[in-house]
Design a protein around this motif. Structure first.
Motif, PDB file in Angstrom:
ATOM      1  N   ARG A 176      99.538  62.200 134.057  1.00 25.43           N
ATOM      2  CA  ARG A 176      99.428  60.689 134.352  1.00 25.43           C
ATOM      3  C   ARG A 176     100.357  59.947 133.683  1.00 25.43           C
ATOM      4  O   ARG A 176     101.021  58.832 134.063  1.00 25.43           O
ATOM      5  N   ASN A 242      92.485  68.532 134.696  1.00 21.04           N
ATOM      6  CA  ASN A 242      91.305  68.309 135.464  1.00 21.04           C
ATOM      7  C   ASN A 242      91.520  68.566 136.866  1.00 21.04           C
ATOM      8  O   ASN A 242      92.014  67.788 137.704  1.00 21.04           O
ATOM      9  N   ALA A 247      86.409  62.358 137.307  1.00 27.05           N
ATOM     10  CA  ALA A 247      87.126  62.087 136.164  1.00 27.05           C
ATOM     11  C   ALA A 247      86.248  62.768 135.010  1.00 27.05           C
ATOM     12  O   ALA A 247      84.991  62.965 135.099  1.00 27.05           O
ATOM     13  N   ALA A 270      90.301  59.995 128.406  1.00 30.91           N
ATOM     14  CA  ALA A 270      90.235  59.849 130.054  1.00 30.91           C
ATOM     15  C   ALA A 270      91.103  60.655 130.705  1.00 30.91           C
ATOM     16  O   ALA A 270      92.371  60.678 130.386  1.00 30.91           O
ATOM     17  N   GLY A 272      92.004  61.768 134.637  1.00 34.78           N
ATOM     18  CA  GLY A 272      91.359  61.617 135.963  1.00 34.78           C
ATOM     19  C   GLY A 272      91.348  62.871 136.746  1.00 34.78           C
ATOM     20  O   GLY A 272      91.877  63.706 136.426  1.00 34.78           O
TER      21      GLY A 272
END
Length: 528
Positions: A176, A242, A247, A270, A272
């Motif tokens: 990310r 992940n 999420a 977090a 995703g």
């Protein structure tokens, strides 16, 4: 007084009652009769004032009063009979229910009614297993130090898959922060046997030099990473991948020799769907010499790895990838290399060039460690672990060679062992993860690397014959085995085996422990 005033005889079941009205549940219980004013007046008028034997009027008045009283008693007696009958009926129903239960259990099994809801077992279209790899070698910050938050991939790994069948595919994930190619998710469908995948990478770029091999691990909701350091000159990067379509929210806890470390920005991270999140461990827990990292996820399971780099001034001290483990009461570490001491560890900032066993028990407790050589000889040690404190046990006093380390504890424990390679060409290190036994046939991925060797450790109390690529080998009870293997994949068949793959040259060392298969999708039972 007349005979009517005598206490009535007890009632029996043959007596009939002249009140046909039904007994209602809302009726009140029988009450003691309170005479009305009219009844009192009648009784007062009937009170004898003379000789009842000779006064006919007195006798008639008394008879009238007794008739009135008897009429009221008849209604009250009927109330009592109604409540008594209701109580007897309730007791009879209860006795009937108990008798039915006792009678049912007393019947032979084949005479009892077997009531089962109709159901259908629905299987998935094909069983699926997945593994997520550690991904490329990462550098946090620029080489000139101008941007401490910059993230770059400086070397791509080679991924190898071991599978006994089915359809296998690689699904790329993205980072990310920098939108870089991240880890690969390996998916196997249509085959229930264990999927194995691993990666290896040799890096010699800028301040990073070393060899690392790591297992592509299953996703989990909770995992531990035993290894790493955030002291000066040691950079440790946490990657959280992940591979699902949902999420995840992740909490990271760092443990050190003094217990859990106060961290900043390590909760509610977090991640995703289809993404990899990267955390510089020094940014959330600086100055931790001996680290263990706990990763807990909600929303979706994830896979975590640590990448550690050591730099001492201008000297590059090695690179490694740490694989996740579970906290259990037993663990086996295959292929732990104890090299001959070089004396380098006596110099300042070189204290982490010795082999160590790192243990952590979240709750504390007694622990027993057995070091086993290839010839079967063992050295045992016992002690206790303080809750939440990371403890390193030096191994440089053990015999030189390759050891299997068996750990048993009263409470869940996580374990890792550091091996080192020291040569004029450079330094390197490797963290061996604790593993769990597997049974049946397994195809173990063997990615490229120098001097690949297969390490097999039996946890069975019985001698057995195992096969390695079709060759039968006798393995003693609780025995260990080591042999050279080629790159690609090697098929191993046996029971209660912990398997690892190791690599070594004079100045490089790497390896990983193959984790057992988690439950593949086995379908669900639907009740109609």
């Amino acid at each position: 007084m007349t005979d009517r005033d005598e206490t009535p005889d007890p009632l029996d079941e043959s007596q009939q009652f002249d009140d046909p009205s039904p007994i209602r549940d809302d009726e009140e219980p029988p009450r003691e009769h309170e005479p009305t004013e009219a009844e009192l007046a009648v009784e007062a008028e009937a009170e004898p004032s003379g000789d009842i034997a000779s006064d006919v009027a007195l006798t008639d008045r008394e008879a009238a009063a007794n008739d009135a009283a008897e009429s009221r008693r008849r209604f009250e007696r009927r109330d009592a009979v109604r409540w008594s009958a209701r109580g007897l009926a309730g007791l009879a129903a209860a006795a009937l229910g108990v008798g039915a239960v006792l009678g049912a259990t007393a019947l032979p099994e084949d005479l009892r009614a077997q009531a089962q809801a109709p159901s259908t077992h629905v299987l998935p279209a094909s069983p699926m297993q997945s593994r997520v790899c550690a991904g490329p070698v990462l550098r946090v910050g620029t080489a000139d130090g101008q941007d401490a938050l910059a993230l770059a991939a400086i070397e791509e790994p080679s991924v190898t898959v071991g599978s006994l069948g089915g359809d296998v595919a690689q699904v790329p994930l993205t980072m990310r922060q920098a939108e870089l190619p991240g880890a690969a998710s390996i998916v196997q469908r249509g085959e229930s046997s264990t999927l194995s995948a691993a990666q290896s990478v040799s890096v010699d770029v800028d301040a990073v030099r070393g060899l690392a091999a790591s297992e592509c691990a299953e996703t989990r909701l909770e995992q531990w990473l035993v290894g790493g350091s955030t002291r000066t000159g040691r950079q440790t990067t946490l990657t959280i991948a992940n591979g699902s379509e949902v999420a995840a929210s992740v909490d990271v806890t760092v443990y050190g020799p003094d217990g859990p470390v106060e961290t900043v920005g390590s909760t509610g991270v977090a991640v995703g769907a289809g993404q990899v999140e990267v955390l510089d461990l020094a940014a959330i827990a600086p100055g931790v010499a001996d680290a263990v990292v706990h990763v807990a996820s909600t929303g979706a399971p994830v896979t975590a790895h640590l990448q550690q780099t050591i730099t001492r001034g201008l000297e590059r001290g090695g690179f490694d990838v740490v694989d996740p483990v579970s906290a259990l009461t037993s663990a086996v570490l295959p292929g732990v290399v104890v090299a001959e001491s070089s004396g380098l560890e006596t110099q300042p900032d070189y204290d982490d060039t010795t082999p160590v066993l790192r243990l952590l028990s979240p709750t504390g407790g007694a622990v027993r460690v057995v070091f086993q050589s290839g010839d079967g000889s063992t050295i045992e040690s016992e002690g206790s672990l303080e809750a939440g404190r990371v403890t390193d046990f030096p191994l440089d006093d053990l015999p030189v060679g390759t050891l299997a380390v068996r750990i048993e504890s009263d409470a869940p424990v996580v374990a890792g062992a550091r091996s080192v390679a020291i040569a004029g060409e450079g330094l390197d290190f490797d963290w061996v993860a604790g593993g769990q036994p597997r049974s049946g046939a397994s195809s173990i991925a063997v990615p490229a690397g120098p001097g690949a060797r297969l390490h097999v450790v039996s946890t069975s109390d019985a001698e057995q014959e195992i096969t390695i690529d079709g060759e039968a080998v006798r393995l003693p009870a609780m025995g260990v085995l080591e042999r050279a293997v080629d790159g690609g994949a090697v098929e191993v068949v046996g029971d209660d085996l912990v398997i690892g793959v190791g690599y070594r040259s004079d100045s490089e060392i790497a390896g990983f422990t193959a984790s057992p298969q988690g439950p593949a999708a086995e379908g669900v039972t639907v009740l109609h």
